[in-house]
Design a protein around this motif. Structure first.
Motif, PDB file in Angstrom:
ATOM      1  N   SER A  89      -3.725   8.376  -1.385  1.00 31.65           N
ATOM      2  CA  SER A  89      -3.348   8.567   0.019  1.00 31.65           C
ATOM      3  C   SER A  89      -1.833   8.687   0.177  1.00 31.65           C
ATOM      4  CB  SER A  89      -3.858   7.382   0.821  1.00 31.65           C
ATOM      5  OG  SER A  89      -3.182   7.306   2.040  1.00 31.65           O
ATOM      6  N   ILE A  90      -1.373   9.542   1.106  1.00 32.14           N
ATOM      7  CA  ILE A  90       0.074   9.603   1.340  1.00 32.14           C
ATOM      8  C   ILE A  90       0.493   8.831   2.600  1.00 32.14           C
ATOM      9  CG2 ILE A  90       0.404  11.763   0.060  1.00 32.14           C
ATOM     10  CD1 ILE A  90       0.760  13.180   2.693  1.00 32.14           C
ATOM     11  N   ARG A  91      -0.446   8.390   3.408  1.00 37.42           N
ATOM     12  CA  ARG A  91      -0.107   7.491   4.515  1.00 37.42           C
ATOM     13  C   ARG A  91      -1.279   6.539   4.793  1.00 37.42           C
ATOM     14  NH1 ARG A  91       4.078   6.554   7.604  1.00 37.42           N
ATOM     15  NH2 ARG A  91       3.970   6.242   9.847  1.00 37.42           N
ATOM     16  N   PRO A  92      -1.499   5.596   3.855  1.00 42.47           N
ATOM     17  CA  PRO A  92      -2.610   4.664   4.046  1.00 42.47           C
ATOM     18  C   PRO A  92      -2.299   3.626   5.132  1.00 42.47           C
ATOM     19  CG  PRO A  92      -1.419   4.125   2.043  1.00 42.47           C
ATOM     20  CD  PRO A  92      -0.779   5.360   2.601  1.00 42.47           C
ATOM     21  N   VAL A 115       1.831   0.942  -2.334  1.00 39.06           N
ATOM     22  CA  VAL A 115       1.309   2.279  -2.027  1.00 39.06           C
ATOM     23  C   VAL A 115       2.089   2.962  -0.895  1.00 39.06           C
ATOM     24  CG1 VAL A 115      -1.022   1.739  -2.803  1.00 39.06           C
ATOM     25  CG2 VAL A 115      -0.461   1.444  -0.394  1.00 39.06           C
ATOM     26  N   GLY A 116       3.121   2.308  -0.375  1.00 44.38           N
ATOM     27  CA  GLY A 116       3.923   2.905   0.693  1.00 44.38           C
ATOM     28  C   GLY A 116       3.126   3.138   1.957  1.00 44.38           C
TER      29      GLY A 116
END
Lengths: 440, 261
Positions: A89-92, A115-116
C-alpha cells in the motif's frame, strides 16, 4: 485468585473492567473450569462485556478472502498476507485502537511508521474536538480521586453517565464519601445541563435545559457573567439572563467544582469551540475558586491510545507518517477525511468497528480496499475484511495497560485463558511488524 | 519576469505533497533540476517531473520567477508553502494548504482552494478567484498566533473558522463566510461582503470584523454606536455601520464588529 470453597470456584478480585473510560478496578469475577460464572460490582454493561467472552459462534480461526469467500487459514498465513497488503500500500490507514492495550498500541504505531501510513484512533469521531480545543487553550484538569475527595459542585454537560458510565457517579463524583466530603452526596451539588431531561438530570439538584446547538452561546454568556460583563440578550440558548447570573454566582462560590462533558458538547453545532469555551470558563472560574474540567471518555482505553501516540510522536491522534516524520492535522490526516477524499488504499482496523459507525461515504471507500481486521468478535467490519485475525479480549483473556479518563494508567488483569490458538492483539501486531521488517 | 510552466499529467488519487513548488526553490535551477525536485505521493518519494511537464525558464532571483500551473491540481497539497518572493498562478482549482506560511510574493488561484489556505501567513498576497475551504488564513492546530500579515482576497465564498487566532494582516471575502469568522482574533481585519450565519468574532479580544450581509450577533457583544463611512486599518468603507464591541465572554476584550445597516 483465591479459592472460594462454597462455590468451588476461583475468585479473581480487584479486576479492572474493560468497558468504559471509568475503568472500575474493584470487580470480582468467579471462574470455574476456565469459565466466568459470576461478575460482581460491575454495572450491567461491564457485566455483559465479561460474559461476552462466552458468546456462541465466537471466531477462533483466522479467515482470509479467496475468490470472494472467507476461508479458514493459519495465523502464519494470515499474518503474512496482512504484512503483504500493508507493504504494497502507498497510503495505508491504521484505525481503531480504543479497545485494546497500550502494549498493542506501541506495536501498531511501529507498523504505521514502518509502512508510512496514517494512524488514527476512535478519538477522531468521539472526543477529537476536545483534543483540538485543549491544544488551542490548554486544559485545567485533575484526577477522579481529587473529585471524590474534594468536589462540592459537579456539572455534567451534554453527557448522561447514568447510561453511558453507570458507576461514574457512585465511584467518583456524587455518592462516595471523600476526605473533605464526609457525608457523601449531602456535601455535594449536582448540576446537569443538557437538551433533554436525561436519567442523570432526574437525580440532579438542578437541571438546566439548553436549546439544541446553543451550548456555545450559553457558555459564552456564563463566562460574561463570571467575568462581570453585561449579557446583551434576555434569553440565551433557552436560559434566562437571571438564571445565568445566578448560576455564575453559584459556580464562583463553590469550593471545588468540576465540569464533565460528553458528546453533547463535542459533536453538536460548535463542536471543538464548545469545548474551547467550556475550558475558558473553567480558566475564568479559577480566578475565583478551584475548578477543573474533564472529558467523559468512552471506550476503556481510548485515552491510552492518545497517551501512547503522544509519547511516541508528539500528537494524540490522526498522525500521518507518509513523509517519514509524523505530521498531524485533523481535517487532513484524520481517518474519515483520508477515506472520503479517496486517498487510502489499504486499511488495518484493530479493536473497533468503523463499518458500523462511520458515515456511508467512508464505508464505501473502506469496502473497495484491501482490509485487515483484528478483533475478538464478528462485526460488520469483519464481514468486509479480506484478512480477519480473531484476538483475545484484553482485560479478560489477556493482561494489558489501560488509561482511565483522567489519564491514570491501570493494569487490566487476565481472568481466564482465551480460546486455544487465539493470540492477543499485541502478539498479532508484533508478528505483523516482524513480517514487515523481515529482510529489510 | 521569467516563467516556468507546469502542466499536470495524470495525478494519483492518494494526493501529492508538493511543498517544493515555490519560486524560491525554482529560482536559478535548470528545467531538469526543477523536474527532479522531491514530491510525496502517499509514502512514495517521487520527482516533480513524474506528475508535471516542466517548461519555460527560471530567473536567477525568486522575485523574477513566475510559476504557472496549467490545470486543476485539487489533489496537490502545500503548493507555494513558505513562498518569500515571486509569483504563482494556478489556472484551475488547488488542494489544501495553498500559500501556507507564505511570507511574500503573490499566489493567484483562478479556481477554488481546499481548506487551510494561507495558514499562518506572514506576508505577501493570496488571491482566490473561486471559493475557499475552511480555516482560511487560520492558525495551525494548537498555535495561538495565526495569520500575522499579508492580504488574502477571496472572490467567492469562504468556509468556517476563517482567520482563526489572527494577529495581523487582512482577509477580504466578496461572497459569504462560514461560522466562526475571526474566532480568537487578536489583531487584523476581516471584511465579509456577503453574509455569515453566526458567531462572527467569537472569543475575539482585538481586531476588526466587517459584515456587509446578514449575521446573528453573539449575546456577548455590546452595541457601541453607529458610524458613517468608517476607515479601518487603511480600508475605507462606504455606508452606515452599527458597531459592537466584544467578545465580552473574554476579560477586557477590545474587538470590534461592524455590521452594515
Amino acid at each position: 485468585m483465591q479459592e472460594s470453597l462454597s462455590k468451588r470456584c476461583t475468585v479473581a478480585s480487584d479486576v479492572v473492567c474493560p468497558f468504559c473510560g471509568t475503568l472500575c478496578d474493584d470487580i470480582e469475577v468467579d471462574v470455574k473450569d476456565n469459565k466466568i460464572t459470576d461478575v460482581r460490582h460491575a454495572c450491567r454493561i461491564g457485566t455483559a462485556k465479561f460474559f461476552s467472552v462466552l458468546e456462541e459462534g465466537r471466531p477462533t480461526k483466522p479467515l482470509i478472502r479467496k475468490n470472494g469467500v472467507m476461508v479458514e487459514t493459519t495465523v502464519d498465513t494470515a499474518v503474512k498476507k496482512a504484512a503483504e497488503i500493508l507493504k504494497k500500500s502507498i497510503r495505508p490507514l491504521l484505525y481503531g485502537w480504543s479497545s485494546t492495550s497500550c502494549e498493542a498500541h506501541a506495536h501498531g504505531i511501529a507498523i504505521a511508521e514502518e509502512v508510512g501510513g496514517v494512524i488514527d484512533g476512535t478519538t477522531s469521531v468521539c472526543h477529537g474536538p476536545s483534543v483540538l480545543a485543549i491544544q488551542d487553550v490548554g486544559c485545567p484538569s485533575c484526577t477522579l480521586a481529587e473529585v471524590k475527595n474534594r468536589a462540592d459542585l459537579v456539572i455534567y454537560w451534554g453527557c448522561n453517565p447514568m447510561h453511558a458510565h453507570p458507576r461514574h457517579l457512585s465511584r467518583y463524583t456524587i455518592y462516595p464519601r471523600g476526605y473533605f466530603r464526609e457525608r457523601g452526596h449531602q456535601d455535594r451539588e449536582l448540576i446537569v445541563i443538557d437538551v433533554r431531561k436525561t436519567d442523570t438530570a432526574k437525580i440532579a439538584n438542578k437541571f438546566i435545559k439548553v436549546d439544541y446547538g446553543r451550548d456555545y452561546e450559553l457558555l459564552g454568556a456564563i463566562r460574561a457573567a463570571v467575568n462581570g460583563n453585561e449579557i446583551n440578550a434576555e434569553v440565551v440558548g433557552g436560559v434566562t439572563k437571571e438564571e445565568i447570573q445566578k448560576l455564575a454566582e453559584k459556580l464562583k462560590n463553590c469550593q471545588f467544582g468540576v465540569i464533565f462533558f460528553g458528546m453533547g458538547l463535542t459533536m453538536t453545532s460548535a463542536k471543538h469551540r464548545n469545548i474551547d469555551n467550556a475550558i475558558c470558563l473553567t480558566k475564568d472560574l479559577n480566578r475565583h475558586t478551584k475548578f477543573s474540567i474533564m472529558p467523559m471518555r468512552g471506550h476503556y482505553n481510548v485515552t491510552g491510545f492518545g497517551e501512547v501516540l503522544t509519547w511516541q510522536t508528539g500528537y494524540p491522534y490522526a498522525v500521518d507518517f507518509s513523509t517519514g516524520y509524523p505530521r498531524y492535522n485533523p481535517g487532513e490526516t484524520s481517518a474519515n477525511d483520508v477515506l472520503q477524499r479517496g486517498e487510502a488504499d489499504a486499511a488495518l482496523i484493530v479493536a473497533s468497528d468503523p463499518v458500523a459507525h462511520f458515515p456511508r461515504k467512508s464505508v464505501e471507500y473502506l469496502a473497495k480496499m484491501p482490509l485487515i481486521y483484528i478483533g475478538p468478535h464478528h462485526t460488520p467490519t469483519s464481514l468486509l475484511a479480506d484478512v480477519f485475525i480473531p484476538s483475545t479480549f484484553v482485560g479478560i483473556e489477556t493482561g494489558g495497560t489501560a488509561y482511565r479518563m483522567d489519564t491514570v494508567p491501570l493494569y487490566a488483569k487476565k481472568v481466564v485463558d482465551g480460546p486455544k490458538g487465539v493470540l492477543s492483539d499485541e502478539e498479532i501486531l508484533e508478528r505483523i511488524y516482524k513480517e514487515i521488517v523481515r529482510g529489510k | 519576469m521569467k516563467e516556468i510552466i507546469l502542466t499536470p499529467k495524470e495525478l494519483p488519487d492518494v494526493g501529492l505533497i508538493a511543498e517544493t513548488i515555490t519560486p524560491d526553490l525554482f529560482a536559478g535551477k535548470s528545467i531538469g533540476k526543477i523536474a527532479s525536485l522531491l514530491i510525496f505521493a502517499g509514502n512514495q518519494r517521487k520527482k516533480l517531473g513524474d506528475f508535471f511537464e516542466v517548461a519555460g525558464k527560471s530567473a536567477d532571483d525568486a522575485s523574477d520567477t513566475r510559476i504557472v500551473i496549467k490545470g486543476d491540481i485539487t489533489k496537490v497539497k502545500m503548493v507555494g508553502k513558505g513562498t518569500k518572493a515571486g509569483e504563482i498562478v494556478i489556472e484551475g482549482s488547488a488542494g489544501m494548504y495553498v500559500g501556507e506560511e507564505m511570507r511574500g510574493g503573490k499566489i493567484t488561484v483562478l479556481g477554488n482552494v481546499d481548506s487551510f489556505a494561507g495558514q499562518t501567513m506572514r506576508g505577501g498576497e493570496l488571491v482566490i478567484k473561486g471559493n475557499a475551504g475552511d480555516y482560511l488564513g487560520a492558525a495551525y492546530r494548537g498555535d495561538w498566533r495565526g495569520m500575522r500579515g499579508g492580504v488574502i482576497l477571496v472572490e467567492g465564498n469562504a468556509g468556517a473558522e476563517t482567520g482563526l487566532f489572527m494577529v495581523g494582516g487582512k482577509i477580504k471575502i466578496k461572497g459569504n463566510c462560514g461560522t466562526f469568522a475571526g474566532v480568537h482574533m487578536k489583531k487584523g481585519l476581516i471584511i465579509i461582503e456577503g453574509q455569515t450565519p453566526e458567531r462572527a468574532g467569537a472569543e475575539m479580544t482585538g481586531g476588526s470584523i466587517v459584515v456587509m450581509g446578514d449575521t446573528d450577533i453573539l449575546p456577548t457583544f455590546a452595541p457601541v454606536n453607529e458610524e458613517k463611512n468608517p476607515e479601518i486599518d487603511g480600508e475605507k468603507l462606504k455606508g452606515t455601520f452599527q458597531t459592537y464591541s466584544g467578545d465580552h465572554a473574554e476579560r477586557g476584550a477590545k474587538g470590534m464588529l461592524y455590521k452594515f445597516v
